[in-house]
Write an enzyme that holds these catalytic residues in place. Structure first.
Site, PDB file in Angstrom:
ATOM      1  N   SER A 105     -13.855  -9.256  -5.040  1.00 32.64           N
ATOM      2  CA  SER A 105     -14.322  -9.914  -3.647  1.00 32.64           C
ATOM      3  C   SER A 105     -14.800 -11.127  -4.254  1.00 32.64           C
ATOM      4  O   SER A 105     -15.421 -11.211  -4.931  1.00 32.64           O
ATOM      5  CB  SER A 105     -15.059  -9.003  -2.825  1.00 32.64           C
ATOM      6  OG  SER A 105     -16.516 -10.032  -2.797  1.00 32.64           O
ATOM      7  N   LYS A 130     -17.481  -5.380  -6.358  1.00 34.44           N
ATOM      8  CA  LYS A 130     -15.944  -4.917  -5.221  1.00 34.44           C
ATOM      9  C   LYS A 130     -14.598  -4.417  -6.246  1.00 34.44           C
ATOM     10  O   LYS A 130     -14.653  -5.785  -6.823  1.00 34.44           O
ATOM     11  CB  LYS A 130     -15.940  -5.856  -4.242  1.00 34.44           C
ATOM     12  CG  LYS A 130     -17.058  -4.787  -3.093  1.00 34.44           C
ATOM     13  CD  LYS A 130     -17.203  -5.135  -1.722  1.00 34.44           C
ATOM     14  CE  LYS A 130     -16.007  -4.608  -0.533  1.00 34.44           C
ATOM     15  NZ  LYS A 130     -15.549  -5.129   0.328  1.00 34.44           N
ATOM     16  N   ASN A 189     -11.421  -3.693  -4.276  1.00 34.97           N
ATOM     17  CA  ASN A 189     -10.450  -3.335  -3.051  1.00 34.97           C
ATOM     18  C   ASN A 189      -9.430  -2.738  -3.335  1.00 34.97           C
ATOM     19  O   ASN A 189      -8.070  -3.150  -3.668  1.00 34.97           O
ATOM     20  CB  ASN A 189     -10.786  -4.725  -1.923  1.00 34.97           C
ATOM     21  CG  ASN A 189     -12.104  -5.093  -1.914  1.00 34.97           C
ATOM     22  OD1 ASN A 189     -13.095  -4.417  -2.011  1.00 34.97           O
ATOM     23  ND2 ASN A 189     -12.247  -6.226  -1.706  1.00 34.97           N
ATOM     24  N   TYR A 202      28.915  -7.378  25.127  1.00 38.21           N
ATOM     25  CA  TYR A 202      27.872  -8.002  24.180  1.00 38.21           C
ATOM     26  C   TYR A 202      27.578  -9.569  25.139  1.00 38.21           C
ATOM     27  O   TYR A 202      28.239 -10.113  25.909  1.00 38.21           O
ATOM     28  CB  TYR A 202      29.578  -8.841  22.861  1.00 38.21           C
ATOM     29  CG  TYR A 202      27.987  -9.451  22.307  1.00 38.21           C
ATOM     30  CD1 TYR A 202      27.730  -9.009  21.330  1.00 38.21           C
ATOM     31  CD2 TYR A 202      28.139 -11.114  22.856  1.00 38.21           C
ATOM     32  CE1 TYR A 202      26.719 -10.396  20.331  1.00 38.21           C
ATOM     33  CE2 TYR A 202      27.386 -11.744  21.962  1.00 38.21           C
ATOM     34  CZ  TYR A 202      26.585 -11.778  20.778  1.00 38.21           C
ATOM     35  OH  TYR A 202      25.662 -12.748  19.793  1.00 38.21           O
ATOM     36  N   THR A 233      -9.769  19.292   7.891  1.00 35.21           N
ATOM     37  CA  THR A 233      -9.598  19.667   9.234  1.00 35.21           C
ATOM     38  C   THR A 233     -10.864  18.475  10.083  1.00 35.21           C
ATOM     39  O   THR A 233     -11.771  18.926   9.641  1.00 35.21           O
ATOM     40  CB  THR A 233      -9.056  20.821   9.603  1.00 35.21           C
ATOM     41  OG1 THR A 233     -10.226  21.388  10.351  1.00 35.21           O
ATOM     42  CG2 THR A 233      -8.501  21.535   9.226  1.00 35.21           C
ATOM     43  N   HIS A 234     -10.261  17.981  10.952  1.00 35.82           N
ATOM     44  CA  HIS A 234     -11.154  17.300  11.788  1.00 35.82           C
ATOM     45  C   HIS A 234     -12.009  16.109  10.953  1.00 35.82           C
ATOM     46  O   HIS A 234     -13.135  15.725  10.667  1.00 35.82           O
ATOM     47  CB  HIS A 234     -12.000  17.603  12.655  1.00 35.82           C
ATOM     48  CG  HIS A 234     -11.847  18.955  13.225  1.00 35.82           C
ATOM     49  ND1 HIS A 234     -11.271  18.598  14.904  1.00 35.82           N
ATOM     50  CD2 HIS A 234     -10.881  20.292  13.488  1.00 35.82           C
ATOM     51  CE1 HIS A 234     -10.707  19.619  14.948  1.00 35.82           C
ATOM     52  NE2 HIS A 234     -10.052  20.631  14.574  1.00 35.82           N
TER      53      HIS A 234
HETATM   54  N1  ARG Z   1      25.828 -15.113  15.858  1.00 34.05           N
HETATM   55  C1  ARG Z   1      25.771 -14.604  17.201  1.00 34.05           C
HETATM   56  C2  ARG Z   1      25.278 -12.573  17.393  1.00 34.05           C
HETATM   57  O1  ARG Z   1      24.686 -12.279  15.989  1.00 34.05           O
HETATM   58  C3  ARG Z   1      27.452 -13.837  16.878  1.00 34.05           C
HETATM   59  C4  ARG Z   1      27.996 -13.507  17.559  1.00 34.05           C
HETATM   60  C5  ARG Z   1      28.272 -14.527  18.836  1.00 34.05           C
HETATM   61  N2  ARG Z   1      29.792 -14.211  19.657  1.00 34.05           N
HETATM   62  C6  ARG Z   1      29.620 -14.656  21.013  1.00 34.05           C
HETATM   63  N3  ARG Z   1      30.425 -14.959  22.017  1.00 34.05           N
HETATM   64  N4  ARG Z   1      28.994 -15.992  21.284  1.00 34.05           N
HETATM   65  O2  ARG Z   1      25.370 -11.818  18.178  1.00 34.05           O
END
Ligand code: ARG
Length: 473
Positions: A292, A298, A300, A332, A170-171
């Site tokens: 080495s 050595k 490694n 997205y 420990t430590h």
């Molecule tokens: N290559 C893109 C990604 O991985 C695909 C999606 C693109 N979608 C878009 N609405 N431009 O996210």
């Protein structure tokens, strides 16, 4: 005009992008292409992309959204593309951005305009994340057996070293003697939790985003349950906006990998220490160390050092993706394209680290004498002495602690171990101490006595290893 169109069709990306360029007059600048393209990394999930497209078009065919004839042609074309990619007969072009557009462009070359029907009732947003979920699921299914092999290598050493004694720290100060089997079992437990975390992650990720389309769903009479089922998902995701914008599954996965890598880095560090001359607990095999170029003596522990270091990359991958996702509005955004490289890199790294640590454990060359000598040093059985004073003489633990401290001081003065200290020296501190005390002062008896649940006694270690074999292998 018609010849220009033809040219356009054969050279995707030449004028404006063929798949989304309807309203664009000019081709994207080079810098736009460079920052936009993901083909250099997302080609890694071509198999998942084709698999998901086949599931999608079969569903479209069953729902009469495309004809049976079109479905057959599209499925045939997709299978051919997979073969081409696997044979290395496929050319990748950054103008086509990503794997999804590559596959569709090639499908058009192979089967003509009916290829365009494949993208009915879907968007690249649900397509990309469907592929990615499938890829991460496949990765989990490869990492789990690698963790299992790691556990097996550990358990084999536990069987050999259930009675091998080394100092427990420990430590990083010598604390109490333990067995090497017990020490290694700690890593078996960690790997067991790593596997369980990955199982949890797999369970949560196993829902299908396909059919969420761009973000709002689709007016076509699709059957999301069918595509989910074909792809081995438990069910479709319930909310289309969540489906396209969620990356929890990748974060879950990366955090599981980060924790697993952290475990490996601790083992790596111990092996590095143990292999160093002042410890001399283990000798590294020739197969897993390097020399080495300047110091001929050595050997490694590079594999362990690199495992320790790659943990930084894996932890970094988690932080990178958390930071990409932080504050992103629904649904997205192109930011999410940056989800893949950290996941790929972390996957490659953990696979390598697991293979390296499994090999190092399997090849472990233990210097039992050095371990035992170290365990005997540092008055590692002082706690045993204190416990004996409590159990045998009825001293309160605080007082026993104090008496033991004075006995240790006498041993220090005589430069001897506790089990070498004459009884008279101990009796000078407390007159009621008798020769029975020597039964607890050896490191062997110390480890043997620790028979409480989860303790280091060899019988306990053997039993724990049997249970672990049943549970994990
Ligand atoms: N290559 C893109 C990604 O991985 C695909 C999606 C693109 N979608 C878009 N609405 N431009 O996210």
């Amino acid at each position: 005009m018609s010849s220009e169109r033809k040219d356009h069709k054969n050279r995707p990306g030449a004028a404006s992008n063929r798949l989304w360029g309807g309203r664009f007059a000019a081709t994207p600048s080079e810098i736009m292409q460079a920052i936009n393209a993901s083909i250099f990394f997302d080609s890694r999930f071509y198999a998942q992309d084709i698999r998901a497209s086949i599931a999608h078009v079969k569903m479209l065919g069953d729902r009469n959204i495309v004809t049976k004839g079109e479905t057959r042609k599209i499925v045939g074309g997709l299978n051919k593309i997979r073969q081409e990619i696997e044979k290395g007969d496929f050319s990748f072009d950054p103008a086509l951005e990503d794997i999804h557009m590559h596959v569709e462009a090639r499908l058009t070359e192979l089967i003509g305009p009916s290829a365009g029907k494949l993208h009915t009732a879907r968007s690249r947003n649900d397509q990309a994340v469907t592929d990615f979920r499938l890829w991460v699921r496949d990765a989990i299914d490869k990492i789990d057996p690698a963790l299992r092999d790691f556990q097996e290598a550990l358990l084999d050493q536990v069987a050999t070293h259930a009675e091998t004694i080394l100092p427990g720290f420990t430590h990083l100060q010598i604390a109490q003697p333990v067995t090497l089997g017990h020490h290694l079992m700690a890593y078996v437990e960690m790997a067991g939790r790593d596997r369980s975390r990955l199982r949890d992650c797999r369970k949560r990720l196993n829902e299908s985003p396909l059919g969420a389309a761009a973000l709002a769903g689709t007016p076509y009479p699709i059957d999301r349950g069918q595509t989910a089922q074909i792809l081995g998902f438990d069910r479709p995701m319930r909310n289309s906006m969540d489906a396209v914008s969620d990356r929890d599954f990748a974060l879950d996965y990366l955090s599981a990998l980060a924790i697993a890598a952290t475990h490996l880095s601790r083992l790596a560090e111990e092996l590095i220490l143990w292999a160093s001359a002042p410890f001399g607990f283990i000798t590294l095999s020739d197969r897993l160390s390097t020399g080495s170029s300047i110091m001929p003596q050595k050997r490694n522990p590079d594999a362990a050092e690199l495992t320790r270091a790659k943990t930084g990359r894996i932890n970094g991958a988690l932080i990178a993706l958390l930071t990409v996702m932080k504050g992103l509005p629904l649904a997205y955004s192109k930011d999410m394209q940056e989800d893949k490289e950290p996941v790929f890199d972390a996957t490659d790294s953990i696979e390598l680290c697991l293979a390296a640590m499994t090999a190092m454990i399997a090849d472990l060359n233990v210097n039992k004498e050095a371990m035992l000598d170290a365990a005997r040093a540092g008055y590692s059985t002082a706690t045993d002495l204190a416990d004996w004073l409590v159990i045998e003489l009825g001293l309160p633990f605080r007082e026993a602690h104090h008496v033991t401290g004075r006995i240790v001081k006498r041993a220090e003065e005589r430069n001897c171990r506790l089990d070498e200290l004459p009884l008279s020296e101990m009796q000078a501190v407390d007159g009621s101490i008798h020769k029975g005390v020597y039964s607890v002062l050896s490191v062997e008896n110390s480890v043997k006595s620790r028979r409480s649940l989860g303790g280091t006694a060899p019988v306990k270690v053997r039993a724990a290893a049997r249970t672990a074999r049943k549970e994990f292998l």
